[in-house]
Design a protein around this motif. Structure first.
Motif, PDB file in Angstrom:
ATOM      1  N   MET A 143       1.200  -0.958  -0.308  1.00  0.00           N
ATOM      2  CA  MET A 143      -0.013  -0.233  -0.052  1.00  0.00           C
ATOM      3  C   MET A 143       0.575   1.071  -0.204  1.00  0.00           C
ATOM      4  O   MET A 143       1.974   1.672   0.772  1.00  0.00           O
ATOM      5  CB  MET A 143      -1.041  -0.251   1.131  1.00  0.00           C
ATOM      6  CG  MET A 143      -0.413   0.158   2.396  1.00  0.00           C
ATOM      7  SD  MET A 143      -1.922  -0.119   3.959  1.00  0.00           S
ATOM      8  CE  MET A 143      -0.844  -1.586   5.233  1.00  0.00           C
ATOM      9  N   GLY A 144       0.637   2.429  -0.860  1.00  0.00           N
ATOM     10  CA  GLY A 144       1.232   3.672  -0.727  1.00  0.00           C
ATOM     11  C   GLY A 144       0.680   4.720  -0.971  1.00  0.00           C
ATOM     12  O   GLY A 144      -0.358   4.660  -0.993  1.00  0.00           O
ATOM     13  N   LEU A 145       1.352   5.790  -1.251  1.00  0.00           N
ATOM     14  CA  LEU A 145       0.459   7.105  -1.330  1.00  0.00           C
ATOM     15  C   LEU A 145       1.486   7.836  -2.582  1.00  0.00           C
ATOM     16  O   LEU A 145       2.455   7.626  -2.716  1.00  0.00           O
ATOM     17  CB  LEU A 145       0.943   8.201  -0.620  1.00  0.00           C
ATOM     18  CG  LEU A 145       0.700   7.855   1.531  1.00  0.00           C
ATOM     19  CD1 LEU A 145       1.466   8.444   2.123  1.00  0.00           C
ATOM     20  CD2 LEU A 145      -0.978   7.569   0.705  1.00  0.00           C
ATOM     21  N   ALA A 158      14.152   1.482  -1.621  1.00  0.00           N
ATOM     22  CA  ALA A 158      14.321   2.054   0.055  1.00  0.00           C
ATOM     23  C   ALA A 158      14.701   1.770   1.233  1.00  0.00           C
ATOM     24  O   ALA A 158      15.164   1.863   2.002  1.00  0.00           O
ATOM     25  CB  ALA A 158      13.809   2.965  -0.245  1.00  0.00           C
ATOM     26  N   GLY A 159      14.448   0.374   0.915  1.00  0.00           N
ATOM     27  CA  GLY A 159      14.226  -0.709   2.200  1.00  0.00           C
ATOM     28  C   GLY A 159      13.927  -1.855   2.397  1.00  0.00           C
ATOM     29  O   GLY A 159      13.674  -2.621   1.250  1.00  0.00           O
ATOM     30  N   ILE A 206      10.224   3.492  -3.095  1.00  0.00           N
ATOM     31  CA  ILE A 206       9.700   4.458  -4.084  1.00  0.00           C
ATOM     32  C   ILE A 206       9.999   3.997  -5.277  1.00  0.00           C
ATOM     33  O   ILE A 206      10.757   4.104  -6.694  1.00  0.00           O
ATOM     34  CB  ILE A 206      11.596   5.197  -3.493  1.00  0.00           C
ATOM     35  CG1 ILE A 206      10.762   5.417  -2.302  1.00  0.00           C
ATOM     36  CG2 ILE A 206      10.811   6.961  -4.289  1.00  0.00           C
ATOM     37  CD1 ILE A 206      12.288   5.815  -1.594  1.00  0.00           C
ATOM     38  N   ASP A 207       9.186   4.459  -6.358  1.00  0.00           N
ATOM     39  CA  ASP A 207       8.770   4.776  -8.082  1.00  0.00           C
ATOM     40  C   ASP A 207       8.337   5.899  -8.588  1.00  0.00           C
ATOM     41  O   ASP A 207       7.885   6.764  -8.175  1.00  0.00           O
ATOM     42  CB  ASP A 207       7.637   3.780  -8.407  1.00  0.00           C
ATOM     43  CG  ASP A 207       6.029   4.064  -7.760  1.00  0.00           C
ATOM     44  OD1 ASP A 207       5.873   4.851  -8.557  1.00  0.00           O
ATOM     45  OD2 ASP A 207       5.793   3.723  -7.251  1.00  0.00           O
ATOM     46  N   LEU A 246       5.421  10.416  -8.657  1.00  0.00           N
ATOM     47  CA  LEU A 246       6.332   9.909  -6.882  1.00  0.00           C
ATOM     48  C   LEU A 246       5.486   8.970  -6.114  1.00  0.00           C
ATOM     49  O   LEU A 246       4.686   9.859  -6.143  1.00  0.00           O
ATOM     50  CB  LEU A 246       7.035  10.526  -6.712  1.00  0.00           C
ATOM     51  CG  LEU A 246       8.210  10.546  -5.568  1.00  0.00           C
ATOM     52  CD1 LEU A 246       9.327   9.437  -6.006  1.00  0.00           C
ATOM     53  CD2 LEU A 246       8.761  11.313  -4.729  1.00  0.00           C
ATOM     54  N   GLY A 247       6.378   7.346  -5.870  1.00  0.00           N
ATOM     55  CA  GLY A 247       5.305   7.016  -4.963  1.00  0.00           C
ATOM     56  C   GLY A 247       6.326   6.234  -3.993  1.00  0.00           C
ATOM     57  O   GLY A 247       7.209   5.934  -3.972  1.00  0.00           O
ATOM     58  N   VAL A 248       5.517   6.091  -2.746  1.00  0.00           N
ATOM     59  CA  VAL A 248       6.622   5.386  -1.565  1.00  0.00           C
ATOM     60  C   VAL A 248       5.380   4.503  -1.594  1.00  0.00           C
ATOM     61  O   VAL A 248       4.059   4.690  -0.828  1.00  0.00           O
ATOM     62  CB  VAL A 248       6.552   5.754  -0.712  1.00  0.00           C
ATOM     63  CG1 VAL A 248       7.535   5.851   0.011  1.00  0.00           C
ATOM     64  CG2 VAL A 248       7.684   7.734  -1.208  1.00  0.00           C
TER      65      VAL A 248
END
Length: 175
Positions: free
Chosen positions: A31-33, A141-142, A147-148, A169-171
């Motif tokens: 899940m992301g923003l 990133a971990g 991150i895309d 930019l998504g995380v």
């Protein structure tokens, strides 16, 4: 109609993420923003077709394997300068090419999207289907974070909307 399509897309994304925990497929749910800069080529009340540009924000939910990623994305675009608002719900499928290991640090992708959008401007309120594609890279990133950076372009089926495009930019939090 918009609610039915949004619910169908959400169920598809949730269904794909339910199987993400099954390690026999080597997939992970996420899940992301996302935040981005978008452009909407559509009708406005004051002068026909116009390209409005503004920031957009979104949430995403999906699952990914070594080679594929499926996600549901909801984006909100609002341009106060030219009175354009777009709410977009997408189902996206991305293919990771070059390196197919989920733990690789940088993975480029190409994909397709289909969705539904509601467009509003002064005296204009239309909804319709969207379809298009995207291209980008995913960076690790971990252990649980991706991150895309991507470019997305979609054509609109509503009379008022020609196309929507964005750089996002998504995380993503992987689980």
């Amino acid at each position: 109609m918009v609610k039915k399509i949004a619910i169908a897309l959400l169920c598809t994304a949730l269904g794909s993420s339910l199987y993400a925990g099954d390690q026999s497929f080597g997939s992970k749910g996420f899940m992301g923003l996302e935040v981005g800069y978008g452009a909407v080529d559509a009708d406005v009340f004051t002068g026909g077709k116009h390209t409005g540009e503004a920031a957009e924000y979104g949430v995403r939910l999906g699952a990914q394997t070594d080679e594929w990623r499926t996600m549901f994305v909801y984006d909100y675009f609002k341009s106060d300068d030219d009175d354009q608002t777009v709410q977009k719900a997408f189902l996206m499928i991305d293919y990771f090419f070059l390196d197919s290991d989920i733990d690789t640090v940088v993975r480029p992708f190409i994909g397709a999207n289909v969705g539904y959008a509601n467009y509003e401007s002064t005296f204009i309120d239309e909804s319709g289907f969207l379809y298009g594609g995207q291209v980008g890279i995913v960076m690790r990133a971990g252990e649980s974070v991706d991150i895309d950076l991507s470019y997305r372009y979609s054509l609109g089926q509503a009379d008022a909307v020609n196309s929507v495009s964005s750089i996002t930019l998504g995380v993503n939090y992987l689980y």
